[in-house]
Design a protein around this motif. Structure first.
Motif, PDB file in Angstrom:
ATOM      1  N   VAL A   1      13.923 -30.798  40.384  1.00  0.00           N
ATOM      2  CA  VAL A   1      12.960 -30.450  41.428  1.00  0.00           C
ATOM      3  C   VAL A   1      13.195 -29.052  42.010  1.00  0.00           C
ATOM      4  N   ASN A   2      14.405 -28.554  41.989  1.00  0.00           N
ATOM      5  CA  ASN A   2      14.681 -27.226  42.556  1.00  0.00           C
ATOM      6  C   ASN A   2      14.462 -26.094  41.561  1.00  0.00           C
ATOM      7  N   ASN A   3      14.147 -26.424  40.318  1.00  0.00           N
ATOM      8  CA  ASN A   3      13.873 -25.396  39.318  1.00  0.00           C
ATOM      9  C   ASN A   3      12.442 -24.899  39.467  1.00  0.00           C
ATOM     10  N   GLU A   4      12.271 -23.599  39.369  1.00  0.00           N
ATOM     11  CA  GLU A   4      10.944 -22.997  39.509  1.00  0.00           C
ATOM     12  C   GLU A   4      10.106 -23.263  38.262  1.00  0.00           C
ATOM     13  N   ILE A   5       8.835 -23.514  38.470  1.00  0.00           N
ATOM     14  CA  ILE A   5       7.892 -23.640  37.359  1.00  0.00           C
ATOM     15  C   ILE A   5       7.272 -22.259  37.166  1.00  0.00           C
ATOM     16  N   PRO A   6       7.481 -21.637  36.003  1.00  0.00           N
ATOM     17  CA  PRO A   6       6.951 -20.285  35.787  1.00  0.00           C
ATOM     18  C   PRO A   6       5.426 -20.243  35.923  1.00  0.00           C
ATOM     19  N   THR A   7       4.930 -19.159  36.479  1.00  0.00           N
ATOM     20  CA  THR A   7       3.499 -18.998  36.714  1.00  0.00           C
ATOM     21  C   THR A   7       2.696 -19.130  35.426  1.00  0.00           C
ATOM     22  N   ASN A   8       3.217 -18.595  34.314  1.00  0.00           N
ATOM     23  CA  ASN A   8       2.474 -18.701  33.054  1.00  0.00           C
ATOM     24  C   ASN A   8       2.342 -20.150  32.601  1.00  0.00           C
ATOM     25  N   MET A   9       3.329 -20.996  32.922  1.00  0.00           N
ATOM     26  CA  MET A   9       3.241 -22.420  32.593  1.00  0.00           C
ATOM     27  C   MET A   9       2.197 -23.111  33.473  1.00  0.00           C
ATOM     28  N   VAL A  10       2.163 -22.740  34.742  1.00  0.00           N
ATOM     29  CA  VAL A  10       1.157 -23.306  35.652  1.00  0.00           C
ATOM     30  C   VAL A  10      -0.242 -22.929  35.163  1.00  0.00           C
ATOM     31  N   LYS A  11      -0.416 -21.652  34.833  1.00  0.00           N
ATOM     32  CA  LYS A  11      -1.719 -21.184  34.357  1.00  0.00           C
ATOM     33  C   LYS A  11      -2.118 -21.845  33.043  1.00  0.00           C
ATOM     34  N   GLY A  12      -1.152 -22.101  32.163  1.00  0.00           N
ATOM     35  CA  GLY A  12      -1.442 -22.640  30.842  1.00  0.00           C
ATOM     36  C   GLY A  12      -1.496 -24.149  30.749  1.00  0.00           C
ATOM     37  N   THR A  13      -1.333 -24.827  31.879  1.00  0.00           N
ATOM     38  CA  THR A  13      -1.362 -26.290  31.903  1.00  0.00           C
ATOM     39  C   THR A  13      -2.652 -26.767  32.549  1.00  0.00           C
ATOM     40  N   ALA A  14      -3.295 -27.718  31.913  1.00  0.00           N
ATOM     41  CA  ALA A  14      -4.488 -28.318  32.503  1.00  0.00           C
ATOM     42  C   ALA A  14      -4.055 -29.375  33.512  1.00  0.00           C
ATOM     43  N   VAL A  15      -4.626 -29.336  34.689  1.00  0.00           N
ATOM     44  CA  VAL A  15      -4.397 -30.350  35.715  1.00  0.00           C
ATOM     45  C   VAL A  15      -5.756 -30.951  36.048  1.00  0.00           C
ATOM     46  N   ILE A  16      -5.825 -32.266  35.961  1.00  0.00           N
ATOM     47  CA  ILE A  16      -7.056 -33.001  36.241  1.00  0.00           C
ATOM     48  C   ILE A  16      -6.892 -33.757  37.548  1.00  0.00           C
ATOM     49  N   ARG A  17      -7.880 -33.649  38.402  1.00  0.00           N
ATOM     50  CA  ARG A  17      -7.917 -34.411  39.653  1.00  0.00           C
ATOM     51  C   ARG A  17      -8.968 -35.501  39.507  1.00  0.00           C
ATOM     52  N   ILE A  18      -8.562 -36.743  39.770  1.00  0.00           N
ATOM     53  CA  ILE A  18      -9.499 -37.862  39.757  1.00  0.00           C
ATOM     54  C   ILE A  18      -9.709 -38.300  41.200  1.00  0.00           C
ATOM     55  N   ASP A  19     -10.895 -38.043  41.714  1.00  0.00           N
ATOM     56  CA  ASP A  19     -11.235 -38.483  43.066  1.00  0.00           C
ATOM     57  C   ASP A  19     -11.671 -39.936  42.988  1.00  0.00           C
ATOM     58  N   VAL A  20     -10.997 -40.773  43.755  1.00  0.00           N
ATOM     59  CA  VAL A  20     -11.214 -42.216  43.712  1.00  0.00           C
ATOM     60  C   VAL A  20     -12.499 -42.574  44.440  1.00  0.00           C
ATOM     61  N   THR A  21     -13.374 -43.312  43.742  1.00  0.00           N
ATOM     62  CA  THR A  21     -14.577 -43.830  44.391  1.00  0.00           C
ATOM     63  C   THR A  21     -14.453 -45.315  44.679  1.00  0.00           C
ATOM     64  N   GLU A  22     -13.662 -46.002  43.848  1.00  0.00           N
ATOM     65  CA  GLU A  22     -13.410 -47.442  44.071  1.00  0.00           C
ATOM     66  C   GLU A  22     -12.015 -47.760  43.543  1.00  0.00           C
ATOM     67  N   MET A  23     -11.285 -48.572  44.311  1.00  0.00           N
ATOM     68  CA  MET A  23      -9.929 -48.954  43.921  1.00  0.00           C
ATOM     69  C   MET A  23      -9.670 -50.386  44.328  1.00  0.00           C
ATOM     70  N   THR A  24      -9.220 -51.193  43.371  1.00  0.00           N
ATOM     71  CA  THR A  24      -8.849 -52.571  43.663  1.00  0.00           C
ATOM     72  C   THR A  24      -7.494 -52.859  43.029  1.00  0.00           C
ATOM     73  N   GLY A  25      -6.789 -53.791  43.616  1.00  0.00           N
ATOM     74  CA  GLY A  25      -5.511 -54.220  43.080  1.00  0.00           C
ATOM     75  C   GLY A  25      -5.380 -55.722  43.179  1.00  0.00           C
ATOM     76  N   LYS A  26      -4.650 -56.279  42.220  1.00  0.00           N
ATOM     77  CA  LYS A  26      -4.422 -57.720  42.254  1.00  0.00           C
ATOM     78  C   LYS A  26      -3.033 -58.017  41.721  1.00  0.00           C
ATOM     79  N   TYR A  27      -2.593 -59.247  41.993  1.00  0.00           N
ATOM     80  CA  TYR A  27      -1.274 -59.682  41.542  1.00  0.00           C
ATOM     81  C   TYR A  27      -1.356 -61.143  41.168  1.00  0.00           C
ATOM     82  N   TYR A  28      -0.303 -61.604  40.525  1.00  0.00           N
ATOM     83  CA  TYR A  28      -0.143 -63.019  40.300  1.00  0.00           C
ATOM     84  C   TYR A  28       1.355 -63.291  40.188  1.00  0.00           C
ATOM     85  N   GLY A  29       1.727 -64.465  40.648  1.00  0.00           N
ATOM     86  CA  GLY A  29       3.106 -64.910  40.491  1.00  0.00           C
ATOM     87  C   GLY A  29       3.965 -64.746  41.693  1.00  0.00           C
TER      88      GLY A  29
END
Length: 157
Positions: free
Chosen positions: A129-157
């Motif tokens: 976590v304390n290592n720097e991420i080089p700017t060229n790596m940030v620029k060259g990486t695709a980051v996708i944001r998914i805005d949540v419109t609906e979210m459900t959760g369930k469990y069993y057991g």
């Protein structure tokens, strides 16, 4: 609504906890011909959004450019719940799951991309976590944001 959603819903706190600790999820996009495309991914959840990263080209990015509607799911299986008499049809599963519908878009802002990538490092490789991420790596990486419109959760057991 599914029966288990009525009888075994996760609370918002339980959903948040599962999304924080789960190591992988499945991102579903739509191919140009309308067929589904699902891929397992690493992710982080923050600010009521799912963030994923990867190569700047590929099928999921092509699909998102064509249709921003996506599905995302996470499931953690704890164990099988067997009956004392060993009836296979009565076997069940102890689990927690979250299903999300949302819209996806590429993050273009370099500062936001860098912050998301730091959160990914914190989750998956906290010893770095304390290592720097080089700017060229940030620029060259695709980051996708998914805005949540609906979210459900369930469990069993």
């Amino acid at each position: 609504m599914q029966h288990r959603m009525k009888t075994h819903p996760l609370t918002e706190q339980q959903i948040n906890h599962l999304l924080q600790r789960a190591q992988t999820g499945s991102l579903a996009t739509l191919n140009a011909d309308g067929t589904p495309y699902s891929t397992p991914i690493h992710f982080v959840y923050c600010d009521h959004a799912i963030f994923v990263h990867g190569l700047p080209k590929g099928k999921k990015l092509d699909n998102i450019a064509h249709d921003s509607r996506v599905g995302f799911s996470v499931c953690e299986m704890d164990k099988l719940l067997l009956t004392p008499h060993g009836k296979p049809c009565d076997t069940n599963t102890k689990y927690e799951s979250v299903i999300i519908s949302g819209t996806a878009k590429l993050v273009d802002d370099i500062e936001e991309k860098g912050n998301v990538l730091k959160k990914i490092v914190e989750k998956y490789t906290p010893h770095l976590v304390n290592n720097e991420i080089p700017t060229n790596m940030v620029k060259g990486t695709a980051v996708i944001r998914i805005d949540v419109t609906e979210m459900t959760g369930k469990y069993y057991g």
